[in-house]
Design an enzyme around this catalytic site. Structure first.
Site, short mmCIF file in Angstrom:
data_model
loop_
_atom_site.label_atom_id
_atom_site.label_comp_id
_atom_site.label_asym_id
_atom_site.label_seq_id
_atom_site.Cartn_x
_atom_site.Cartn_y
_atom_site.Cartn_z
N CYS A 135 -20.14 -5.93 -12.43
CA CYS A 135 -20.76 -6.29 -13.70
C CYS A 135 -20.77 -7.80 -13.87
O CYS A 135 -21.76 -8.40 -14.29
CB CYS A 135 -19.99 -5.67 -14.87
SG CYS A 135 -20.75 -4.19 -15.55
N HIS A 202 8.15 10.19 -2.10
CA HIS A 202 7.51 10.72 -3.31
C HIS A 202 7.08 12.18 -3.24
O HIS A 202 6.72 12.75 -4.25
CB HIS A 202 6.33 9.81 -3.69
CG HIS A 202 6.76 8.40 -3.97
ND1 HIS A 202 7.54 8.07 -5.05
CD2 HIS A 202 6.57 7.24 -3.28
CE1 HIS A 202 7.78 6.76 -5.03
NE2 HIS A 202 7.21 6.25 -3.96
N CYS A 243 5.32 -1.22 -2.28
CA CYS A 243 5.93 -0.08 -1.60
C CYS A 243 5.85 -0.24 -0.08
O CYS A 243 6.83 -0.04 0.63
CB CYS A 243 5.23 1.22 -2.00
SG CYS A 243 6.18 2.25 -3.13
#
Lengths: 282, 160
Positions: A135, A202, A243
């Site tokens: 944009c 995780h 991470c």
């Protein structure tokens, strides 16, 4: 109370408060401003290896959780306020602001819930940051923003806030399928000298402590997230980078095809949880 | 011999940089027998007190990040990722412990545990925690041969 009994009582209290710091109430509900309830537990998609989807909010201490329950307490809202101003600020050679084309920021409702998504015009997988910069450069004739610049992260917070409470619902089929597969491959790749994959922590160990850290499912429905650790809003890719770096690996760059694909895959693992942005974590 | 050895230390340190001491078994030359490593990697005995420091220090082995150890309860925050190390010295022989600490994947296939005495076979190895790339010949093992021996010596004290 004798000295010994007192000592025992203090010991028990210390253990109790440590336990609370590690894991908050399992039945906790996230209700923001006393009225907007977030979906912090959701049934997983059929393909998911997780038995239940859990927002990272559930893994934080009661004190951190509370910061997200009231927009006046939530430190991420300073950034939202700043982006409100930017929204109607004309910039670039076209002299246009976001508001000139999009009207009120509320028109962005639903956008964050489906990001990242394949751009139908070029077949590429685009994140919210890429749409914003497109944009700016193509419609406004303005400079693009850096991925982790304050202006960019603030704007992603404002736009994401418009979808707060809506379930994450990224597409993984059709044109998105190859990107999703690539992201999945990365999720399970053990990188760096510590040879750790996203899944090691995780998927296989959420809920467990790794030293003083309480491992979550690594859900990204709350991004951009205000981290108490660095006292600012953080982008998804910046968090990925941290991470991967901590596996003693060479990281990928923000906006790289790898992190964009990984973002799609990780987002899809949270399909059904509410958009929580801007969330608060440690 | 001791003074002589000390005098030689700086020479070796200069010549070998992070490659370890001359007497060390190189990471690529370690012989694993069913996951176990029979001989001392440094050629010397381990020191349990030094091993305790390696196990509890974040920049070193940081074993308690993932394992609980009752005898190390003076150090805060033990992790829950791997099994407790209580009784490890009764469950495993010295050679098995050395093998597990050096490269646990040779004993437990697919283990999440990092390989502490390995220098190759990594995907996108980085220069420590900088996020920048490192070539394999620049990498050091996560622990030195003597640090491995020190940890093994401490683990042997953990009896049921």
């Amino acid at each position: 109370m004798g000295m010994l009994a007192k000592a025992a009582a203090i010991g028990a209290f210390a253990a109790l408060s440590l336990g609370q710091a590690a894991s908050a109430d399992e039945d906790a509900r996230l209700i923001i401003n006393g009225e907007e309830e977030m979906i912090v537990r959701a049934a997983p998609p059929a393909w998911s290896p997780l038995p239940e989807l859990l927002s990272g909010w559930l893994f934080r201490t009661v004190e951190t959780q509370r910061l997200q329950m009231d927009d006046f307490e939530n430190p991420g809202f300073t950034s939202v306020d700043s982006a409100w101003e930017t929204w109607s600020l004309p910039e670039g050679s076209a002299g246009k602001s976001c508001a000139d084309c999009h009207g009120d920021a509320a028109s962005m409702k639903g956008v964050r819930a489906v990001m990242p998504k394949v751009n139908a015009e070029n077949g590429e997988l685009w994140t919210l940051e890429m749409y914003i910069n497109n944009c700016r450069t193509e419609r406004m004739g303005a400079e693009s923003w850096g991925w982790n610049s304050g202006s960019m992260v603030d704007m992603t917070a404002l736009i994401s806030l418009q979808s707060r409470g809506m379930p994450v619902n990224v597409a993984i089929d059709g044109a998105a399928a190859p990107f999703w597969e690539a992201g999945k491959e990365l999720y399970y790749t053990r990188t760096g000298q510590l040879e750790l994959s996203c899944a090691n922590c995780h998927e296989d160990n959420y809920g467990n402590m790794i030293r003083a850290d309480h491992l979550s499912q690594g859900q990204i429905n709350g991004f951009p997230v205000y981290r108490l650790k660095n006292a600012k809003l953080n982008s998804i890719h910046a968090r990925f980078k941290g991470c991967v770096r901590d596996t003693r690996a060479e990281t990928y760059k923000e906006g790289s095809p790898e992190f964009t694909a990984l973002e799609l895959y990780v987002a899809s693992r949270g399909n059904g949880l509410s958009v929580e942005a801007p969330s608060v974590r440690n | 011999m001791k003074p002589l050895k000390l005098a030689l230390v700086p020479v070796f340190a200069l010549a070998l940089a992070n490659a370890g001491w001359a007497g060390d078994v190189a990471a690529g030359d370690v012989v694993y027998d069913d996951g176990a490593v029979a001989v001392s990697l440094s050629g010397m005995a381990g020191d349990p007190a030094a091993g305790k420091k390696v196990m509890t220090t974040r920049g070193l082995g940081n074993c308690i990040a993932c394992h609980t150890v009752s005898s190390l309860s003076e150090f805060a925050f033990h992790g829950e990722i791997g099994p407790t190390l209580d009784g490890a010295g009764s469950r495993w022989t010295e050679a098995q412990l050395r093998g597990i600490v050096s490269d646990a994947k040779k004993t437990f296939d697919g283990s999440m545990m990092p390989s502490f005495y390995k220098k190759s076979g990594y995907i996108r190895p980085g220069n420590a925690y900088t996020g920048k790339a490192a070539s394999e010949d620049e990498l050091s093992t996560l622990l030195t041969a003597q640090q491995i021996e020190d940890v093994v010596a401490y683990l042997q004290t953990l009896k049921d």
